[in-house]
Design a protein around this motif. Structure first.
Motif, PDB file in Angstrom:
ATOM      1  N   GLU A  12      47.229  39.986  92.545  1.00 41.67           N
ATOM      2  CA  GLU A  12      46.205  40.442  91.603  1.00 41.67           C
ATOM      3  C   GLU A  12      45.617  41.780  92.040  1.00 41.67           C
ATOM      4  O   GLU A  12      45.342  42.648  91.209  1.00 41.67           O
ATOM      5  N   GLN A  13      45.429  41.979  93.331  1.00 38.57           N
ATOM      6  CA  GLN A  13      44.934  43.271  93.824  1.00 38.57           C
ATOM      7  C   GLN A  13      45.955  44.378  93.561  1.00 38.57           C
ATOM      8  O   GLN A  13      45.578  45.497  93.245  1.00 38.57           O
ATOM      9  N   ILE A  14      47.229  44.062  93.694  1.00 37.03           N
ATOM     10  CA  ILE A  14      48.269  45.052  93.404  1.00 37.03           C
ATOM     11  C   ILE A  14      48.206  45.445  91.934  1.00 37.03           C
ATOM     12  O   ILE A  14      48.253  46.626  91.597  1.00 37.03           O
ATOM     13  N   ARG A  15      48.083  44.485  91.053  1.00 40.58           N
ATOM     14  CA  ARG A  15      47.986  44.783  89.617  1.00 40.58           C
ATOM     15  C   ARG A  15      46.779  45.669  89.320  1.00 40.58           C
ATOM     16  O   ARG A  15      46.876  46.629  88.549  1.00 40.58           O
ATOM     17  N   ASP A  29      52.682  58.114  96.219  1.00 42.30           N
ATOM     18  CA  ASP A  29      53.747  57.440  96.957  1.00 42.30           C
ATOM     19  C   ASP A  29      53.106  56.428  97.884  1.00 42.30           C
ATOM     20  O   ASP A  29      52.088  56.706  98.519  1.00 42.30           O
ATOM     21  N   LEU A  30      53.723  55.248  97.981  1.00 40.49           N
ATOM     22  CA  LEU A  30      53.162  54.176  98.793  1.00 40.49           C
ATOM     23  C   LEU A  30      54.260  53.570  99.635  1.00 40.49           C
ATOM     24  O   LEU A  30      55.383  53.377  99.161  1.00 40.49           O
ATOM     25  N   GLY A  31      53.947  53.252 100.878  1.00 46.08           N
ATOM     26  CA  GLY A  31      54.930  52.597 101.724  1.00 46.08           C
ATOM     27  C   GLY A  31      54.568  52.672 103.184  1.00 46.08           C
ATOM     28  O   GLY A  31      53.457  53.023 103.559  1.00 46.08           O
ATOM     29  N   SER A  32      55.556  52.323 103.980  1.00 46.50           N
ATOM     30  CA  SER A  32      55.420  52.435 105.430  1.00 46.50           C
ATOM     31  C   SER A  32      56.798  52.686 106.004  1.00 46.50           C
ATOM     32  O   SER A  32      57.792  52.134 105.520  1.00 46.50           O
ATOM     33  N   ASP A  38      57.182  54.687  94.337  1.00 48.59           N
ATOM     34  CA  ASP A  38      56.209  55.266  93.412  1.00 48.59           C
ATOM     35  C   ASP A  38      55.091  54.244  93.256  1.00 48.59           C
ATOM     36  O   ASP A  38      55.321  53.137  92.780  1.00 48.59           O
ATOM     37  N   ALA A  39      53.886  54.597  93.642  1.00 51.63           N
ATOM     38  CA  ALA A  39      52.771  53.643  93.629  1.00 51.63           C
ATOM     39  C   ALA A  39      52.338  53.268  92.222  1.00 51.63           C
ATOM     40  O   ALA A  39      51.609  52.305  92.040  1.00 51.63           O
ATOM     41  N   LYS A  40      52.797  54.001  91.209  1.00 56.32           N
ATOM     42  CA  LYS A  40      52.472  53.649  89.828  1.00 56.32           C
ATOM     43  C   LYS A  40      53.441  52.610  89.265  1.00 56.32           C
ATOM     44  O   LYS A  40      53.281  52.163  88.147  1.00 56.32           O
ATOM     45  N   SER A  41      54.443  52.230  90.046  1.00 54.44           N
ATOM     46  CA  SER A  41      55.419  51.226  89.642  1.00 54.44           C
ATOM     47  C   SER A  41      55.038  49.870  90.233  1.00 54.44           C
ATOM     48  O   SER A  41      55.127  49.666  91.436  1.00 54.44           O
ATOM     49  N   ILE A  42      54.628  48.953  89.384  1.00 53.32           N
ATOM     50  CA  ILE A  42      54.207  47.640  89.900  1.00 53.32           C
ATOM     51  C   ILE A  42      55.368  46.926  90.577  1.00 53.32           C
ATOM     52  O   ILE A  42      55.182  46.272  91.599  1.00 53.32           O
ATOM     53  N   LEU A  43      56.576  47.072  90.048  1.00 46.71           N
ATOM     54  CA  LEU A  43      57.738  46.439  90.679  1.00 46.71           C
ATOM     55  C   LEU A  43      58.023  47.056  92.045  1.00 46.71           C
ATOM     56  O   LEU A  43      58.357  46.346  92.995  1.00 46.71           O
ATOM     57  N   GLY A  44      57.887  48.378  92.131  1.00 53.03           N
ATOM     58  CA  GLY A  44      58.098  49.046  93.408  1.00 53.03           C
ATOM     59  C   GLY A  44      57.090  48.602  94.453  1.00 53.03           C
ATOM     60  O   GLY A  44      57.446  48.291  95.593  1.00 53.03           O
ATOM     61  N   VAL A  45      55.832  48.529  94.071  1.00 54.99           N
ATOM     62  CA  VAL A  45      54.776  48.121  95.005  1.00 54.99           C
ATOM     63  C   VAL A  45      54.977  46.671  95.436  1.00 54.99           C
ATOM     64  O   VAL A  45      54.837  46.325  96.605  1.00 54.99           O
ATOM     65  N   MET A  46      55.352  45.812  94.494  1.00 56.41           N
ATOM     66  CA  MET A  46      55.545  44.399  94.837  1.00 56.41           C
ATOM     67  C   MET A  46      56.761  44.197  95.741  1.00 56.41           C
ATOM     68  O   MET A  46      56.831  43.193  96.442  1.00 56.41           O
TER      69      MET A  46
END
Length: 74
Positions: A12-15, A29-32, A38-46
Protein backbone atom coordinates in the motif's frame (compact mmCIF):
# COMPACT_ATOMS: atom_id res chain seq x y z
CA UNK A 1 20.44 15.03 -9.76
CA UNK A 2 19.10 14.69 -6.22
CA UNK A 3 19.36 11.51 -4.15
CA UNK A 4 17.46 10.40 -1.04
CA UNK A 5 16.85 7.07 0.68
CA UNK A 6 13.34 5.69 0.98
CA UNK A 7 11.77 2.67 2.67
CA UNK A 8 8.41 0.98 2.20
CA UNK A 9 6.67 -1.17 4.82
CA UNK A 10 4.03 -2.70 2.57
CA UNK A 11 2.49 -2.73 -0.90
CA UNK A 12 0.00 0.00 0.00
CA UNK A 13 2.88 2.40 0.71
CA UNK A 14 4.35 1.57 -2.71
CA UNK A 15 1.03 2.39 -4.38
CA UNK A 16 0.80 5.67 -2.51
CA UNK A 17 4.42 6.59 -3.36
CA UNK A 18 4.02 5.85 -7.08
CA UNK A 19 0.76 7.80 -7.15
CA UNK A 20 2.48 10.85 -5.63
CA UNK A 21 5.55 10.92 -7.86
CA UNK A 22 3.58 10.11 -11.00
CA UNK A 23 2.10 13.62 -10.77
CA UNK A 24 5.55 15.28 -10.68
CA UNK A 25 7.21 16.37 -13.91
CA UNK A 26 10.63 14.81 -13.30
CA UNK A 27 12.44 11.52 -13.92
CA UNK A 28 12.73 9.19 -10.92
CA UNK A 29 14.98 6.13 -10.61
CA UNK A 30 14.69 3.76 -7.66
CA UNK A 31 16.80 0.83 -6.59
CA UNK A 32 19.90 -0.42 -4.90
CA UNK A 33 23.15 -1.64 -6.33
CA UNK A 34 22.82 -2.71 -9.95
CA UNK A 35 19.01 -3.03 -9.88
CA UNK A 36 17.46 0.31 -10.86
CA UNK A 37 13.88 0.83 -12.09
CA UNK A 38 11.67 3.71 -13.16
CA UNK A 39 10.08 4.76 -9.86
CA UNK A 40 6.88 5.78 -11.67
CA UNK A 41 6.33 2.13 -12.66
CA UNK A 42 4.42 0.29 -9.96
CA UNK A 43 5.44 -3.07 -11.44
CA UNK A 44 9.08 -2.02 -11.50
CA UNK A 45 9.01 -0.84 -7.89
CA UNK A 46 7.22 -4.00 -6.73
CA UNK A 47 9.92 -6.10 -8.42
CA UNK A 48 12.53 -4.59 -6.06
CA UNK A 49 13.40 -6.00 -2.67
CA UNK A 50 11.80 -3.34 -0.49
CA UNK A 51 12.73 -4.98 2.82
CA UNK A 52 15.60 -2.52 3.13
CA UNK A 53 16.26 1.09 2.14
CA UNK A 54 16.29 2.04 -1.53
CA UNK A 55 17.99 4.97 -3.27
CA UNK A 56 15.70 7.40 -5.08
CA UNK A 57 17.36 9.64 -7.65
CA UNK A 58 15.50 12.41 -9.44
CA UNK A 59 16.37 15.22 -11.81
CA UNK A 60 14.59 18.19 -10.27
CA UNK A 61 15.71 21.01 -8.00
CA UNK A 62 12.17 21.46 -6.64
CA UNK A 63 12.43 21.41 -2.84
CA UNK A 64 8.75 20.54 -2.65
CA UNK A 65 9.40 17.00 -3.85
CA UNK A 66 11.00 15.94 -0.58
CA UNK A 67 8.04 17.39 1.31
CA UNK A 68 5.66 15.32 -0.82
CA UNK A 69 7.55 12.07 -0.17
CA UNK A 70 8.41 12.72 3.49
CA UNK A 71 6.50 9.66 4.81
CA UNK A 72 8.85 7.40 2.84
CA UNK A 73 12.17 9.07 3.61
CA UNK A 74 14.64 7.53 6.03
Amino acid sequence: MQQVNVKFNDVEQIREFVSIIDKIDANFDLGSGQRIVDAKSILGVMALDFSGPLQLKYDSQDAGIEEMITPFLI
